[in-house]
Design a protein around this motif. Structure first.
Motif, PDB file in Angstrom:
ATOM      1  N   PRO A  45       1.389   9.864   4.560  1.00  0.00           N
ATOM      2  CA  PRO A  45       2.405   9.054   3.485  1.00  0.00           C
ATOM      3  C   PRO A  45       1.932   8.055   2.685  1.00  0.00           C
ATOM      4  O   PRO A  45       1.788   6.961   3.286  1.00  0.00           O
ATOM      5  N   VAL A  46       1.589   7.673   1.234  1.00  0.00           N
ATOM      6  CA  VAL A  46       1.193   6.783   0.817  1.00  0.00           C
ATOM      7  C   VAL A  46       2.002   5.753   0.169  1.00  0.00           C
ATOM      8  O   VAL A  46       2.621   6.144  -0.334  1.00  0.00           O
ATOM      9  N   GLY A  47       2.563   4.137   0.425  1.00  0.00           N
ATOM     10  CA  GLY A  47       3.201   3.310  -0.180  1.00  0.00           C
ATOM     11  C   GLY A  47       2.989   2.525   0.782  1.00  0.00           C
ATOM     12  O   GLY A  47       2.496   1.918   1.534  1.00  0.00           O
ATOM     13  N   TYR A  48       4.352   1.494   0.992  1.00  0.00           N
ATOM     14  CA  TYR A  48       5.319   0.318   1.767  1.00  0.00           C
ATOM     15  C   TYR A  48       6.184   0.893   2.469  1.00  0.00           C
ATOM     16  O   TYR A  48       7.193   1.945   2.518  1.00  0.00           O
ATOM     17  N   TYR A  49       5.566   0.592   3.927  1.00  0.00           N
ATOM     18  CA  TYR A  49       6.987   0.342   4.874  1.00  0.00           C
ATOM     19  C   TYR A  49       7.771  -0.638   4.828  1.00  0.00           C
ATOM     20  O   TYR A  49       7.363  -1.800   4.745  1.00  0.00           O
ATOM     21  N   PRO A  50       9.330  -0.423   4.902  1.00  0.00           N
ATOM     22  CA  PRO A  50      10.775  -1.122   4.340  1.00  0.00           C
ATOM     23  C   PRO A  50      10.775  -1.856   5.280  1.00  0.00           C
ATOM     24  O   PRO A  50      11.171  -2.440   5.344  1.00  0.00           O
ATOM     25  N   ASP A  99      10.006  -4.325   8.039  1.00  0.00           N
ATOM     26  CA  ASP A  99       8.732  -5.208   8.303  1.00  0.00           C
ATOM     27  C   ASP A  99       9.099  -5.627   9.954  1.00  0.00           C
ATOM     28  O   ASP A  99       8.262  -6.469  10.165  1.00  0.00           O
ATOM     29  N   LEU A 100       9.999  -5.155  10.020  1.00  0.00           N
ATOM     30  CA  LEU A 100      10.529  -5.825  11.636  1.00  0.00           C
ATOM     31  C   LEU A 100       9.104  -4.640  12.809  1.00  0.00           C
ATOM     32  O   LEU A 100       8.397  -5.382  13.681  1.00  0.00           O
ATOM     33  N   GLU A 101       9.301  -3.388  13.247  1.00  0.00           N
ATOM     34  CA  GLU A 101       8.853  -2.938  13.062  1.00  0.00           C
ATOM     35  C   GLU A 101       7.145  -2.910  12.684  1.00  0.00           C
ATOM     36  O   GLU A 101       6.512  -2.638  13.403  1.00  0.00           O
ATOM     37  N   ALA A 102       6.893  -3.326  11.291  1.00  0.00           N
ATOM     38  CA  ALA A 102       5.768  -3.239  10.796  1.00  0.00           C
ATOM     39  C   ALA A 102       4.957  -4.631  11.677  1.00  0.00           C
ATOM     40  O   ALA A 102       3.457  -4.306  12.076  1.00  0.00           O
ATOM     41  N   HIS A 154       5.697  -6.376   2.308  1.00  0.00           N
ATOM     42  CA  HIS A 154       5.649  -4.954   3.152  1.00  0.00           C
ATOM     43  C   HIS A 154       4.411  -4.804   2.879  1.00  0.00           C
ATOM     44  O   HIS A 154       3.069  -5.004   2.180  1.00  0.00           O
ATOM     45  N   SER A 155       4.110  -3.532   4.369  1.00  0.00           N
ATOM     46  CA  SER A 155       2.785  -3.444   4.481  1.00  0.00           C
ATOM     47  C   SER A 155       2.638  -1.861   4.053  1.00  0.00           C
ATOM     48  O   SER A 155       3.728  -1.533   4.191  1.00  0.00           O
ATOM     49  N   TYR A 156       1.281  -1.609   4.177  1.00  0.00           N
ATOM     50  CA  TYR A 156       0.760  -0.413   3.417  1.00  0.00           C
ATOM     51  C   TYR A 156       0.971   0.821   4.803  1.00  0.00           C
ATOM     52  O   TYR A 156       1.103   0.445   5.992  1.00  0.00           O
ATOM     53  N   SER A 157       2.179   1.425   4.318  1.00  0.00           N
ATOM     54  CA  SER A 157       2.450   2.311   5.499  1.00  0.00           C
ATOM     55  C   SER A 157       0.890   3.295   5.670  1.00  0.00           C
ATOM     56  O   SER A 157       1.584   3.499   7.257  1.00  0.00           O
TER      57      SER A 157
END
Length: 332
Positions: free
Chosen positions: A195-200, A202-205, A216-219
């Motif tokens: 899955p391409v995009g940003y991961y919303p 931030d805590l988990e990232a 945001h990080s790249y998912s």
């Protein structure tokens, strides 16, 4: 008069019974697909309070096919056609299916990299409707396989579960955010259309090495790290990635991480004709997690595939790839 093929015949039954259930139960076609798939698998009509006319019509259509007379690929293709129709009608951008041609080519790659095996464990951390995972499983045809799929979308994972059941693939499914902690033992192989995009979240990232320094990080980067964390040493990972994977501002961090954890075995550009917009073109990235048996190839597979319909050009590429496997892989 043209005779319907087995796949067309099964699709017709799935399609018509889904239409009946959608109308009677006042649900979407894609939701009705899950309902009719469950009926087919269980061999009975599970929905209550249907009209007598609908029940009789469903029974007549279900009785016209016997699942045991179809092979796994025929079932997968028929169910896939119906899912494609449902996803197209729903027009939900996050509900997309990996094209068959890509799945079959990926099956070829997995088969050649892993060699002859009697037992295999395989994970798709973004399993969607299960099409890529079951295409790969059907291509490999390994008797003792433990397969795992993770998907956050309730409807997609239900379709994946029914898809696997109809094809008799014993698969463990996890309905959760794939980037949260997974209770899955390390596997031999990972396949994933990232899955391409940003991961919303931030805590988990923040627990990932590949988190972004700001914003945001790249998912898709996080999915790669999660996959490498859940594969055995020497295991292989097959990712469908954006062509621009190594050209973004986060690419240097990704490069450094991959050099530390894995060996790049190949990067194969898929035909641009498969994608509506050339900017959304994709490639297959093949990695091997570092371990005692992992070997750097003499040269990684670097190829740009022609249109799959160009038989001569594809044959030429496949010959070159077959030679690469002879030169670089020890077949057991």
């Amino acid at each position: 008069m043209k005779t319907l093929s087995k796949i067309e015949n099964l699709f017709t039954v799935i399609n018509e019974t889904a239409d009946l259930l959608a109308a009677e139960c006042k649900i979407s076609y894609i939701e009705a697909l899950a309902e009719t798939g469950e009926n087919l698998f269980q061999g009975t009509i599970l929905q209550e309070n249907l009209s007598e006319v609908t029940v009789k019509s469903l029974e007549r259509k279900y009785d016209s096919v016997s699942l045991h007379t179809f092979d796994k690929e025929e079932i997968r293709k028929a169910y896939q056609l119906a899912i494609l129709k449902g996803l197209k009608e729903g027009a939900q951008p996050n509900h997309q299916m990996t094209p068959d041609t890509i799945g079959l080519f990926l099956g070829y790659l997995v088969s050649n990299f892993i060699g002859q095996r009697n037992v295999l464990s395989i994970l798709d951390p973004a399993v969607g409707t299960g099409n890529l995972l079951t295409t790969t499983l059907n291509y490999l045809a390994i008797e003792n396989t433990n397969s795992y799929g993770v998907e956050v979308d309730d409807l997609l994972i239900r379709l994946a579960y029914i898809n696997a059941n109809l094809q008799e693939h014993p698969t463990h499914f996890y309905n959760q955010d794939s980037l949260e902690r997974l209770l899955i033992d390390p596997v031999d192989v990972v396949v994933c259309d990232l899955p391409v995009g940003y991961y919303p979240n931030d805590l988990e990232a923040s627990r990932y090495e590949l988190k972004a320094d700001e914003g945001h990080s790249y998912s898709h980067h996080l999915f790669m790290e999660q996959s490498i964390d859940h594969i055995k040493e020497d295991g292989y990972l097959f990712f469908i990635v954006p062509n621009s994977l190594f050209e973004t501002k986060e690419a240097p961090k990704l490069n450094k991480y991959l050099k530390e954890t894995a060996i790049i075995q190949g990067f194969i550009k898929l035909p641009l004709s498969l994608f509506k917009d050339e900017r959304h073109g994709k490639s297959i990235l093949i990695l091997q997690k570092k371990g005692p048996e992992a070997k750097m190839p003499k040269q990684a597979i670097l190829a740009e595939l022609p249109k799959f319909s160009n038989v001569d050009a594809m044959n030429s590429i496949m010959k070159q790839m077959d030679q690469w496997f002879k030169d670089n892989k020890d077949k057991n």
